[in-house]
Scaffold this motif. Structure first.
Motif, PDB file in Angstrom:
ATOM      1  N   ASN A  27      17.538  -4.483   9.766  1.00 35.50           N
ATOM      2  CA  ASN A  27      18.689  -4.743  10.615  1.00 35.50           C
ATOM      3  C   ASN A  27      19.415  -3.426  10.856  1.00 35.50           C
ATOM      4  O   ASN A  27      19.227  -2.454  10.108  1.00 35.50           O
ATOM      5  N   PRO A  28      20.272  -3.365  11.880  1.00 37.96           N
ATOM      6  CA  PRO A  28      20.977  -2.104  12.157  1.00 37.96           C
ATOM      7  C   PRO A  28      21.782  -1.634  10.948  1.00 37.96           C
ATOM      8  O   PRO A  28      22.257  -2.443  10.136  1.00 37.96           O
ATOM      9  N   VAL A  29      21.927  -0.345  10.822  1.00 35.29           N
ATOM     10  CA  VAL A  29      22.725   0.244   9.745  1.00 35.29           C
ATOM     11  C   VAL A  29      24.139  -0.345   9.802  1.00 35.29           C
ATOM     12  O   VAL A  29      24.727  -0.497  10.865  1.00 35.29           O
ATOM     13  N   GLY A  30      24.653  -0.679   8.635  1.00 32.71           N
ATOM     14  CA  GLY A  30      25.962  -1.317   8.553  1.00 32.71           C
ATOM     15  C   GLY A  30      25.886  -2.817   8.475  1.00 32.71           C
ATOM     16  O   GLY A  30      26.876  -3.476   8.141  1.00 32.71           O
ATOM     17  N   GLU A  31      24.704  -3.400   8.781  1.00 35.18           N
ATOM     18  CA  GLU A  31      24.508  -4.846   8.673  1.00 35.18           C
ATOM     19  C   GLU A  31      23.792  -5.156   7.360  1.00 35.18           C
ATOM     20  O   GLU A  31      23.078  -4.310   6.800  1.00 35.18           O
ATOM     21  N   TRP A  32      23.968  -6.391   6.888  1.00 34.98           N
ATOM     22  CA  TRP A  32      23.281  -6.802   5.661  1.00 34.98           C
ATOM     23  C   TRP A  32      21.805  -7.068   5.923  1.00 34.98           C
ATOM     24  O   TRP A  32      21.423  -7.550   6.988  1.00 34.98           O
ATOM     25  N   ASN A  33      21.000  -6.730   4.939  1.00 33.25           N
ATOM     26  CA  ASN A  33      19.572  -7.040   4.917  1.00 33.25           C
ATOM     27  C   ASN A  33      19.284  -7.822   3.639  1.00 33.25           C
ATOM     28  O   ASN A  33      20.068  -7.781   2.688  1.00 33.25           O
ATOM     29  N   THR A  34      18.136  -8.491   3.596  1.00 28.16           N
ATOM     30  CA  THR A  34      17.783  -9.226   2.384  1.00 28.16           C
ATOM     31  C   THR A  34      16.331  -8.956   2.004  1.00 28.16           C
ATOM     32  O   THR A  34      15.430  -9.004   2.848  1.00 28.16           O
TER      33      THR A  34
END
Length: 940
Positions: free
Chosen positions: A877-884
């Motif tokens: 996901n874009p930088v600054g967004e959460w990933n899992t």
């Protein structure tokens, strides 16, 4: 699957019962190992990695005989008292294998499980043993479990065993337990006796048919209906009579009708008596559906003998009742039934004659064709249309030559129905006769023909259709414009776009060109817009589809019409244009662009809608568009959950929070369960959350995807306290049943409590250096590392955050084989990772850092040299967004899912600290510190 405190793989025991490690063939030398050693060696190889390996292991377990099997069963542990995961895999493998093995092996497995059942006292352990006996149980198992039918905690699994065995002895055990059972246990046994259709239970059940408890009475009546003894007629009929032949909680009327279905093969006379009784008692407008159901059963039981009753039903005043009778009649084709229906049709009025013709068409009997064909010339429109429809049903495309002439005299009322019939009868190849007669048709018939041509994608007939868009008759003109979407191609886009803008008049265009649309006619504009979308959709590549639209829009008098087609045309240029127009100063185009963003077909516009959400003027539509785009998208479930959580983090109004919580149900993951469960203590949301948590946790019908573990059990316990409404008791019983049968493992366990760094510690060197340190040196180093970690790592807003300075943060516990989940977020130029067993690393970094190769994305095993180190696909996901991340490590192999997409597939992880040896068998999980701000949350 969770990280376990020595309980790896218990979270999905039912899903993985067929898995495990392969077993090498035994050597020829005599095996002199102790029995306990043999058992331990076999246990170490469970779960198996294939059905074949599982069966081979199971056969070796059986080879140890009853003493060996006893060594396995005595290791079963009550929940929370020990790790018996491998034992349960082994015993299930034995039961599954023995169920198909020769009789001595099946009997051995049965005896061993029975012995273990007798020696066990824990309810969950006994439930597990009963579940395995279902695979291998026969008469001895029935005898051993019979007494448990009186145990309120075990009656359900014991009953399931009886249902699996299905012998007379099993029926007798259930029957014997019936009188002694109470409450839910009695209901369970009654249901089982009904499911077995046990004749011996009939007399005993008849005594319970008048019980004051409607729930028990409902199941008793249902069981009597399934057993279908002629002796039950009076009781079941009496119960329905007492209920006024109306549906009520005990469902006496439904049981009586079910009884009629089942008793028919045994006593057709009894079934007929039931049906006629119900029909007599329900001949009023409120209960005609019940009367129709009884008539249907009568037709099923009596077949052609019921034809007089069906013929009589056609005289009834209620059309729905007549049609219900005719639906049953179409299945009766014996003898001269068609002749009888034709004779009946000739005696009744037009409405009923049309209904009979429709039935004959559905029946498809060719002997009815002369009557159907003769009805095509009927004066009554409904009869003519029914005949055309019936002929099409019987002859399909062969009926077209008989149907087409009807278009010549079609009226405004009949023409649309003719178009509908031709629409499913004719195909594109058969359009030529229709097009040939187009000029000879009256306006209503011509409009109908154009509708068919457009619906069949008759692009080769575009030259015939296009001039009619300027026809003098408004009905023909409207039909031609509506048909455009089915006949135009990319070559027509320039003319279509002029037509959309209304910049060229009909008189100014040649006969083959497209006329202008009346700017005030919204229907015309919508039809031309659909044609533009249809033509643009044939342009390749996808990103080129919007180019002519965007070019024409620049000089258009009505640019908002062009904006409105962009979400259907699609492609990056279209989305970019919508965003730019929304940010522009033209209020008309801004509003149109916003509608386009809200109507965008994929999830690509969702982020922009999320940004718009805070604007009060667009809030409702932005939220609706965001929710629809994410919910209906093909995004992985993990991505959907992240999006819904992001929206929930804004603390929207209660109505929107409820919609988001309900949307979580469409993404059946452990993460969505956790989010929904977090609202069980919210007074405003817990009602919706309870339903979502229940449906996420319980298995989907026919699947084995239920969730388990302590967290799930605790949440379902809360659900039982919250559920309310008309279905609450039913739902609660489903939850209780699942809680009794779900695997009793720990499931996913939290490594981070969301409040502080309990369970975490600072990093002391690497595993090899630590192994060489004395206890005193290690203790001193740990104290220093913990103090340092406290200044670099902290907890903020439910996340572990790193300030960009310091060393890794490590779990206090070490782990071997595990599966973990963790959400992470980085900032610009970020670089981090997850160390597994103290070894780097599952990579996390900013994909914009092309100087270090980060454009491949996160999730790869960065420090591998011999084995793959890069992710299979880019899924960040874009930088600054959460990933899992979901990371599974078994032995030295690692599988990684990033945002629901597999990026590492069973790749060997190399030992970065000493490449001459394999990865360490156990070690800490570490959150890597690499000089940039980052955050982690929801670590399980």
């Amino acid at each position: 699957m969770p990280i376990h405190s020595s309980r790896y793989a218990r979270v999905a025991i039912l899903s993985f019962l067929l898995l495990g490690l392969a077993l090498a063939s035994p050597g020829a030398a005599q095996d002199v190992r102790l029995l306990s050693t043999k058992v331990a060696d076999l246990l170490a190889q469970f779960p198996a990695d294939s059905p074949a390996s599982r069966d081979k292991l199971a056969d070796q377990v059986l080879g140890l005989g009853e003493p060996g099997l006893a060594e396995f069963t005595k290791q079963l542990a009550p929940a929370g008292t020990g790790n018996d995961t491998a034992v349960r895999f082994a015993l299930n493998a034995v039961a599954a294998f023995a169920s198909k093995a020769p009789e001595p092996k099946r009997a051995l497995a049965e005896r061993s499980l029975i012995t273990a059942l007798g020696g066990a006292s824990d309810v969950e352990v006994r439930t597990f043993l009963l579940s395995q006996l279902r695979l291998v149980g026969r008469e001895p198992a029935v005898k051993a479990a019979a007494a448990l039918l009186a145990d309120a905690n075990l009656v359900e699994p014991a009953t399931q065993l009886m249902l699996s065995v299905k012998t007379p002895a099993a029926q007798a055990a259930l029957l014997d337990a019936l009188d002694r059972a109470q409450g839910p246990g009695r209901v369970t046994i009654v249901k089982a006796l009904g499911e077995l259709a046990a004749p011996a239970a009939n007399a005993r059940l008849l005594k319970l048919a008048g019980d004051p408890d409607w729930a028990l009475r409902r199941d008793v009546l249902a069981a009597l209906a399934r057993i279908a003894s002629p002796e039950s007629y009076s009781t079941l009929a009496g119960a329905a009579e007492k209920a006024g032949f109306r549906y009520e909680p005990a469902n006496a009327l439904g049981a009586l009708l079910e009884y009629a279905k089942r008793v028919g093969p045994k006593s057709a006379g009894t079934a007929e008596k039931v049906c006629r009784l119900v029909m007599e008692k329900t001949d009023d407008p409120e209960r005609l559906a019940t009367r129709a159901a009884a008539l249907a059963v009568l037709a099923d039981v009596r077949g052609a003998a019921a034809l007089p009753e069906l013929l009589k039903a056609v005289d009834h005043n209620d059309a729905a009742y007549r049609n219900a009778a005719l639906l049953k009649a179409e299945r009766i084709r014996a003898g001269n039934t068609v002749d009888q229906w034709v004779a009946k049709a000739k005696k009744v009025g037009a409405e009923r004659r049309a209904e009979i013709i429709a039935m004959l068409g559905r029946q498809g009997d060719a002997t009815a064709l002369p009557f159907i064909r003769s009805s095509l010339t009927a004066a009554e429109p409904e009869v003519m249309l029914a005949a055309a429809n019936a002929l099409a049903h019987v002859q399909k495309a062969k009926a077209v030559p008989d149907i087409l002439p009807l278009l010549k005299n079609a009226s405004a009322q009949t023409a649309p129905r003719m178009a509908e019939i031709l629409g499913w009868t004719i195909d594109e190849k058969g359009l030529d006769p229709l097009v040939a007669m187009l000029d000879s048709l009256q306006p209503a018939g011509k409009a109908a023909a154009l509708t068919v041509i457009g619906s069949k994608s008759g692009r080769r007939f575009a030259p015939k259709v296009l001039p009619l868009t300027s026809d003098g008759n408004p009905e023909v003109r409207a039909a031609a414009v509506k048909a455009l979407a089915g006949v135009v191609g990319p070559e027509h886009l320039p003319a279509l776009l002029k037509m959309l803008d209304g910049s060229a008049g009909p008189q100014a265009q040649p006969a083959t060109a497209l006329p202008a649309v009346n700017g005030a006619d919204a229907a015309y504009v919508a039809d031309v817009q659909r044609a533009v979308v249809a033509a643009a959709s044939l342009v390749t590549p996808e990103d080129a589809r919007a180019t002519p639209v965007l070019a024409a829009m620049k000089t258009a008098s009505h640019p908002e019409r062009f904006v409105e087609v962009l979400p259907q045309v699609g492609g990056k240029p279209a989305l970019t244009a919508l965003v730019e127009l929304f940010e522009g100063s033209n209020l008309t185009l801004k509003a149109a662009a916003f509608r386009g963003l809200a109507q965008w077909r994929g999830p690509e516009a969702a982020d922009r809608l999320f940004e718009v959400y805070t604007d009060a003027g667009f809030r409702d539509q932005a939220f609706a568009g965001f929710l629809r785009q994410i919910s209906s998208s093909t995004l992985p479930d993990e991505q959907k959950v992240l999006a819904f959580r992001k929206a929930l983090s804004l603390n929207p109004p209660a109505r929107e929070r409820r919609q988001l919580i309900r949307a979580l149900e469409r993404a059946k993951t452990f993460q969505s369960f956790l989010v929904a469960a977090s609202y069980l203590d919210d007074a405003d949301m817990r009602g919706d959350a309870a339903g979502v948590v229940m449906r996420l946790a319980l298995p989907t019908p026919g699947a084995r995807d239920g969730l388990s573990g302590r967290i799930v059990r605790d949440a379902l316990g809360k659900v039982l306290q919250v559920l309310e409404g008309p279905e609450a008791e039913y739902e609660k019983e489903n939850v209780r049943t699942y809680l009794r049968t779900m695997p009793q493992d720990e499931g996913f366990v939290p490594l981070f409590n969301g409040k502080d760094l309990t369970g975490w510690k600072g990093l002391v060197e690497n595993p090899i250096v630590r192994a060489k340190m004395s206890p005193q040196e290690l203790a001193k180093g740990q104290a220093e590392a913990d103090a340092k970690a406290a200044t670099n790592w902290s907890v903020r807003d439910g996340s572990i955050v790193f300030n960009g300075k310091g060393d890794n943060l490590c779990t206090v516990k070490d782990y071997g084989d595990f599966e973990m989940m963790v959400d992470w977020r980085i900032t610009k130029d970020g670089d981090s990772g997850i160390y597994l067993r103290g070894t780097p690393q599952v990579q996390i970094w900013d994909p914009a850092r092309k100087d270090v190769g980060a454009e491949v994305g996160s999730g790869g095993l960065y420090n591998n040299q011999k084995n793959p180190s890069k992710p299979l696909v880019f899924a960040d996901n874009p930088v600054g967004e959460w990933n899992t991340f979901r990371i599974r490590m078994v032995g030295d192999t690692v599988t990684v899912f990033l945002n629901g997409t597999k990026v590492v597939d069973n790749v060997t992880m190399e030992n970065y600290w000493d490449r001459n040896q394999p990865i360490f068998p156990r070690g800490a999980i570490e959150l890597q510190a690499h000089g940039t701000d980052l955050a982690f949350r929801d670590i399980y």
